[in-house]
Motif scaffolding. Structure first.
Motif, PDB file in Angstrom:
ATOM      1  N   CYS A 267       0.865  -1.227  -0.078  1.00 50.01           N
ATOM      2  CA  CYS A 267      -0.193   0.116  -0.007  1.00 50.01           C
ATOM      3  C   CYS A 267       0.866   1.237  -0.290  1.00 50.01           C
ATOM      4  O   CYS A 267       2.052   1.190   0.199  1.00 50.01           O
ATOM      5  N   ASP A 268       0.366   2.431  -0.318  1.00 49.18           N
ATOM      6  CA  ASP A 268       0.994   3.730  -0.505  1.00 49.18           C
ATOM      7  C   ASP A 268       1.564   4.027   1.026  1.00 49.18           C
ATOM      8  O   ASP A 268       2.474   4.743   1.421  1.00 49.18           O
ATOM      9  N   CYS A 269       0.801   3.401   2.029  1.00 47.10           N
ATOM     10  CA  CYS A 269       1.212   3.647   3.407  1.00 47.10           C
ATOM     11  C   CYS A 269       2.432   2.868   3.739  1.00 47.10           C
ATOM     12  O   CYS A 269       2.925   2.892   4.929  1.00 47.10           O
ATOM     13  N   GLY A 270       2.855   1.724   3.091  1.00 48.35           N
ATOM     14  CA  GLY A 270       3.868   0.897   3.398  1.00 48.35           C
ATOM     15  C   GLY A 270       3.442  -0.480   3.918  1.00 48.35           C
ATOM     16  O   GLY A 270       4.166  -1.221   3.857  1.00 48.35           O
TER      17      GLY A 270
END
Length: 311
Positions: A267-270
């Protein structure tokens, strides 16, 4: 009619107890043709879409003039479904009549929307909606009880061979006036992108992670337990096809990596992402027959997938 997945032919955790750490539940959706309404979970049915909210449009650049008419796709399916459901006259083979065959042959792919430029907005196609009350494994924001899924039915988006997908989470109680005339594109890149309108019969099952995503030592031991591939017959129980991931439409669970092998999905959040919804063209095939619901044992085809041509 409810659908019940048979018990797995082997308790694989009794053989490999460490698989308990690679267990997860999934909700099989069991779509079957029907006439769902906007306040029901469905595949290809009408969405609970607010009348005052704009419908999602695809503006990504790709060819949108050429393909199959949505109306032709539905007509072809209706003709074939009716033809294969009839009892043939004595001495005749089952299948479409001569007149029906003439109609089927006239339904051709083509440049059916010549007025469209490659960036003209086109309506996205309603694919599914799931109410949390029906689907125990539905992820997403806990204060929203409805997931709606739409896609652009062309496989050429952002340089990848896949459709563009739009997700909408809602609080169904907030929707008063429902949009009755829900837009659709004129043309689709492939008829497989047009869902059959289906009601759902959700059922929660236990899955185990795809074999290619397991630790190497455990994968090797499972391979050894299965035995030599040359010695297996059609009744052999295999981890991949019988004991790991359920086939067909489902929410949650594990991804199947049969075609590509495991891949990182960050995810973009890592954080690593988990599967939300699996979309499939059929519920089982000859390699996953142990997952056929008990109520449909003995069927040779998924009941909601009509044959595309006489056989």
């Amino acid at each position: 009619m409810p659908r019940t997945t048979p018990a797995r032919p082997v308790d694989i955790e009794a053989v490999f107890p460490e698989l308990a750490a690679h267990r997860r539940t999934a909700t099989r959706l069991h779509p079957r043709p029907g006439n769902p309404g906007p306040r029901e979970s469905s595949m290809g049915g009408p969405l609970l879409w607010p009348a005052d909210e704009p419908w999602p449009m695809c503006t990504q650049p790709h060819r949108r003039r050429y393909g199959d008419r949505v109306s032709d796709v539905r007509l072809r399916r209706r003709i074939l479904a009716e033809a294969w459901s009839r009892t043939p006259a004595p001495g005749r083979q089952p299948g479409p009549t001569q007149e029906e065959g003439d109609v089927l042959r006239s339904l051709k792919r083509g440049r059916h929307a010549p007025w469209l430029e490659d960036t003209d907005p086109i309506p996205m196609l309603a694919l599914a909606q799931l109410y949390r009350r029906d689907v125990p494994d539905l992820a997403g924001p806990s204060d929203h009880d409805l997931l709606q899924v739409l896609w652009c039915p062309f496989d050429a988006h952002e340089g990848r061979h896949e459709p563009a997908v739009e997700l909408r989470w809602r609080r169904s109680a907030d929707v008063a006036d429902v949009l009755t005339d829900q837009p659709e594109p004129e043309v689709v890149g492939s008829e497989g992108y047009v869902p059959v309108a289906c009601v759902l019969d959700p059922e929660q099952v236990v899955e185990h992670q795809d074999i290619e995503a397991l630790p190497e030592d455990l994968r090797e031991r499972i391979d050894a337990w299965e035995g030599d591939e040359d010695d297996l017959d059609e009744d052999a129980v295999l981890y991949r096809s019988d004991l790991s991931t359920a086939p067909g439409w489902k929410a949650g669970g594990f991804a199947r990596w049969h075609g590509t092998g495991p891949a990182k999905m960050p995810c973009d959040c890592g954080r690593e992402m988990d599967p939300l919804l699996t979309v499939a063209s059929q519920e089982w095939d000859n390699g996953s027959r142990s997952w056929i619901p008990l109520e449909e044992t003995g069927r040779r085809r998924t009941p909601w997938t009509p044959p595309s041509r006489p056989r």
